[in-house]
Enzyme design. Sequence first.
Site, short mmCIF file in Angstrom:
data_model
loop_
_atom_site.label_atom_id
_atom_site.label_comp_id
_atom_site.label_asym_id
_atom_site.label_seq_id
_atom_site.Cartn_x
_atom_site.Cartn_y
_atom_site.Cartn_z
N ASP A 427 0.86 -1.18 0.00
CA ASP A 427 0.00 0.00 0.00
C ASP A 427 0.91 1.23 0.00
O ASP A 427 2.10 1.13 0.25
CB ASP A 427 -0.87 -0.04 1.25
CG ASP A 427 -1.75 1.19 1.39
OD1 ASP A 427 -2.29 1.65 0.37
OD2 ASP A 427 -1.89 1.70 2.52
N THR A 429 -0.33 4.97 1.07
CA THR A 429 -0.65 5.89 2.16
C THR A 429 -0.57 5.18 3.50
O THR A 429 -1.26 4.18 3.73
CB THR A 429 -2.07 6.47 1.96
OG1 THR A 429 -2.13 7.09 0.68
CG2 THR A 429 -2.39 7.48 3.04
N GLU A 539 -8.60 17.43 7.35
CA GLU A 539 -9.45 18.47 7.93
C GLU A 539 -8.78 19.09 9.15
O GLU A 539 -8.81 20.31 9.34
CB GLU A 539 -10.81 17.86 8.31
CG GLU A 539 -11.82 18.90 8.73
CD GLU A 539 -13.22 18.33 8.80
OE1 GLU A 539 -13.55 17.73 9.84
OE2 GLU A 539 -13.98 18.48 7.83
N LYS A 609 -15.14 23.80 0.12
CA LYS A 609 -13.83 23.25 -0.22
C LYS A 609 -14.07 21.86 -0.81
O LYS A 609 -14.99 21.13 -0.40
CB LYS A 609 -12.91 23.17 1.01
CG LYS A 609 -13.39 22.21 2.07
CD LYS A 609 -12.48 22.19 3.29
CE LYS A 609 -12.99 21.17 4.31
NZ LYS A 609 -12.28 21.23 5.58
N THR A 724 -2.28 1.50 -4.86
CA THR A 724 -2.71 2.71 -4.17
C THR A 724 -3.98 3.27 -4.78
O THR A 724 -4.30 3.00 -5.93
CB THR A 724 -1.59 3.79 -4.22
OG1 THR A 724 -2.06 4.99 -3.62
CG2 THR A 724 -1.19 4.08 -5.66
N ARG A 831 -5.42 4.13 -8.28
CA ARG A 831 -6.87 4.10 -8.13
C ARG A 831 -7.39 2.68 -7.91
O ARG A 831 -8.41 2.28 -8.46
CB ARG A 831 -7.54 4.71 -9.38
CG ARG A 831 -7.22 6.18 -9.63
CD ARG A 831 -7.78 7.05 -8.53
NE ARG A 831 -7.72 8.47 -8.85
CZ ARG A 831 -8.03 9.42 -7.97
NH1 ARG A 831 -8.40 9.08 -6.74
NH2 ARG A 831 -7.96 10.69 -8.31
N LYS A 837 -7.02 -4.96 -4.86
CA LYS A 837 -5.75 -5.28 -4.20
C LYS A 837 -5.67 -6.77 -3.87
O LYS A 837 -4.64 -7.41 -4.10
CB LYS A 837 -5.59 -4.45 -2.91
CG LYS A 837 -5.37 -2.97 -3.12
CD LYS A 837 -5.18 -2.27 -1.78
CE LYS A 837 -4.92 -0.78 -1.96
NZ LYS A 837 -4.69 -0.12 -0.66
#
Length: 1189
Positions: A427, A429, A539, A609, A724, A831, A837
């Site tokens: 992976d 992230t 955030e 946003k 990813t 993507r 995966k």
Amino acid sequence: MARIRKRSIQLSKLCSFACCRSSSRDDHAEIGQKGYSRVVYCNEPDSQEQIRLRYRGNYVSTTKYTAVNFIPKSLFEQFRRVANIYFLVVACVSFSPLAPYSAPSIILPLVVVIGATMAKEGVEDWRRNLQDIEANNRKVEVYDKSSCSFRQTKWKDLRVGELVKVCKDEYFPADILLLSSSYEDGVCYVETMNLDGETNLKLKHALNVTYFRSSAESLKEFRAVIKCEDPNEHLYSFIGTLYSDCQQYSLSPQQILLRDSKLKNTEYIFGVVIFTGHDTKVMQNATDPPSKRTKIERRMDRIIYVLFSALILVSFIGSLFFGIETNNDLSGGNYTRWYLRPDKTTVFFDPRRPAVAAFLHCLTGLMLYGYLIPISLYVSIEICKVLQSIFINQDQAMYDEEMDRPAHARTSNLNEELGQVHTILSDKTGTLTCNSMEFVKCSIAGTLYGRGMTEVEIALARKRGEQLTEQAPIDASESKKSIKGFNFRDERIMDGKWVSEPQRDVIQRFFRVLATCHTAVPEVMGPDEIMYEAESPDEAAFVIAAREVGFEFFVRNPTSIKLRELDPTSGIRVDRVYELLHVLEFSSARKRMSVIVKNPENQLLLLVKGADSVIFERLSKEGRAYEEQTKEHIEKYSEAGLRTMAVAYRELDDDEYKTWEQEFLKAKTSVSADRDVLMDELAGQIERDLILLGATAVEDKLQKGVPDCIDKLARAGIGIWVLTGDKRGTAVNIGYACSLIRHGMKQIVITLELLEILALEKEGDKEAIAEASLKSIKLQIRKAKSQVTEESSTEFGLIIDGKSLTYAMDKNLVDSFMDLAMRCATVICCRSSPKQKAVITRLVKSVTGRTTLAIGDGANDVGMLQEADIGVGISGVEGMQAVMASDFAIAQFRFLERLLLVHGHWCYRRISMMICYFFYKNITFGFTLFWFEAYTSFSGQPAYNDWYMSCYNVFFTSLPVIALGVFDQDVSARLCLKHPLLYQEGVRNILFNWPRILGWMFNGLLSSIIIYFLTTNSITGPAFRKDGQVADYSVLGVTMYTCVVWTVNCQMALSINYFTWIQHLFIWGSIAFWYIFLVVYGSIPPTVSTTAYKVFVEACAPSILYWLTTLLVVIAALLPLLSYRAFQIRFRPMEHDRIQIQRRRPESTEYDATQRRLSESSEARTSSELPSEVRIRIDSLKASSKRKN
């Protein structure tokens, strides 16, 4: 300072999307049908209706055994192994006259081996039982109607229908329907880290019909009936209906609090128990992980079958010759061997029935030669693997001080598999990166802000050969204090200097949006210290960035947000209150978030946003002043591996807002099936004609040491895939930064972002799109394969996106795609969904037939980890879900280098050598029995005393082999890392292939021949004792057994590369223990010791012939191995042999030159033996290293 209370935040009136979606769908029509039959009588657990349903209690057990079934079930597990079944049959037959030895001598070793394994299983299960006891005895408050108060009870005593009170930071004891909370509008915050691995808080809210019941008195009259789905494993869905006061209310996952999740930032909640114990969703998901067996174990099973075949063959040959000899005993009516009295014999030696005698002798032989099968092999391997796991857990080089987490081997079954990894699937992230978002740059009014360069930018500049304009990385910039989530440095807007910027009004609006457009909750920890609980790290980073620039969000109450801002006119900090009217939350479909607020100037503002693609298409004509510059900046940020988000706003007209609000509230309270769609459309109506302010850039930094680790793994010949969910550009640039994509590597990109495909997508013809996409992917794969074939000396990197991957997995294309992928050094799948995966991992494993390792840190990686041969979980900020599904856990990706190249290599080598040696020593011992049988006309008489044979595998040869499996090192950890090519010994399975296994077996056969024939020819002719007596049967047995013990233990000493005092103790101690055993056992009366009585003390020890024979035989038996190793090291050295030679060579210049030439020639030879893709990869890395130098 006390934490600011958020009790009265009525988010149920604000959060209009993800947090408040109703479940009023057609699914609820299924209530009462099959699969949807559960009925719960709220606050009436003792009612006859509830008792009649007989739902499970809340007692939970995760153990494999119980006190009742432990012995039968554990015995069943042990006798699933073929070898154990064989020894059980032999033990049973040993009570018959067929047995060549006494029953206790075979039963005792079997009991020891089986008992040790059962004890290990029992201890492991007892630990699980202790965890269950702790969980079942936790306390929870249950409502008592008689006293209108809550009383404490144990979790295990909880019943369906009872009302419970759960307080802050406590775990939920069962699956509970939220009734109310300490907040006036019935919302609460839940952490689901134990369920899905996510550390972000989830917002739950009660129904309007129950949220006001926030006191014990208000619950006294509460009655309701819940009809819902039956227990199932789906964590993110719930279908049910609550019936109260002749009304029915649809239930959704937003009202369900799952067992093992934790209450956060909420003082308490009241709820009703729906599912208990093993009916809860977390327990429904608690399936046993897939059973994983190493390739060595599977091959070991085949070797056992080979030995069984050899056992049957040897027994058959012995019985055949025995039958011939027995038949010859009766010739012409005369008995040839009359001294054996064949006329008065049993059926076992009856010359009148030679066929029956031969068959019974075959059964005797199957027992006699059973020592070819190593009875203690399995238990010895398990002991070694457990001890190896302890060394992995205690390795300080894999301990992360920052997180206070060591490496953890969660299973000991796969240790040697770590040394055979062919492909790593990772992976990105949280695995390659930190998953700790930091606000590093921004674009406001078309101007770039933020100094320094990210690691990706530096790597990208080097790749292009550009001169670095900003040499300093972002981390190296001057900073007053390290602030989590904020790594932004720019003197133009920091410390209030933004007021001097030309576009200060836009800067002010930009940071006001960041400070108000969110669902974060402030928590005051002390003077001037505020922490934010946010639903995502991004955030939190935005709110922190706004605070550091001068727009501090510090209070959130029912309908407002308070900011402390710098007034540009007066230059002092002032408090401003923004009335919060609506929060339109972020979702994956909307890709944006909005809030509607009224500022102190009484203006209605829509603050937004979201993803740049969504925001740009919603801009007004007047709001596009900075569009081109912002797009350029976003593209630049994406190239730098940063996560971007566009920021915009709009001023609303009062009449427009009122009209929209009426329609929106009407849609929100509707119970129609299209409620969600209608709300999305209404949100889209208000989120238009926006004015662009700028864009943010958040960095998810690479973990420390990732590039070096990947470079080292690539040099070891391991293929690396990255799976990813990021965009292609971001993933590729991260690939450059962490050395996945290297200088000189050519890229192959497979994508569907083509004009013809995009044109078809606009037309909306799904069949045409699918057909064209499949055709395009097929063509791209064919071209890529031809390119790889033509440029065979070049290293390639394959990049493919998730949509293209879907078509590449087509049954007609998958083989071609996997062939292309396996010929590339690096593969990046962008993507990718969690399901993709897992599918890719399964394909890589099946196509290559080699060991695959998956590594990840989040709940979305669980499928991949369980599908791979080895799953490695990173215990990072994404929670523990990946770790709980993994086989090994580490705190940082860089530790994977040491886990594989050091521990993996050592464990593979140790287990391989250990198993080969086990077979060697058993064949050596077993075939001495066979040669003796041949010498005695295959009479079935064993060469040794019964207890000599029983103790062979248990006492005299077991400990040295365990020491080999735990402590041996061919080279040190430093040299393993310095010479990563050494790892290829495991990938190519050099130490446990059939030639090597058969070589060890042949060595055992050769040793048995040398031991038997040299021993018998040395002592059976001349006088053995001083008084002239010759060696008898008992002396021959002791002498031959002594030679076997010395030979196999000395072979062990020759095979060990790294001696410790423990190995010396075990090897020489085992030999010494044989002599001690002879003295002690020989002193027991002959009724017990039989042929061993005084044989050593009175016959062997005083005889010089005994000692000379032992010395001669041991030296002769060791010569074949010594000769082979001398030849191999001189002419065909293995990788570890070359490293050892280089390490030991003297300082002589002439010697150095000679050895350098030898090393270069042997390296060239080894390189030529490597697979072509590994050789190309290593050559490319060497060239890249030279260019860097």
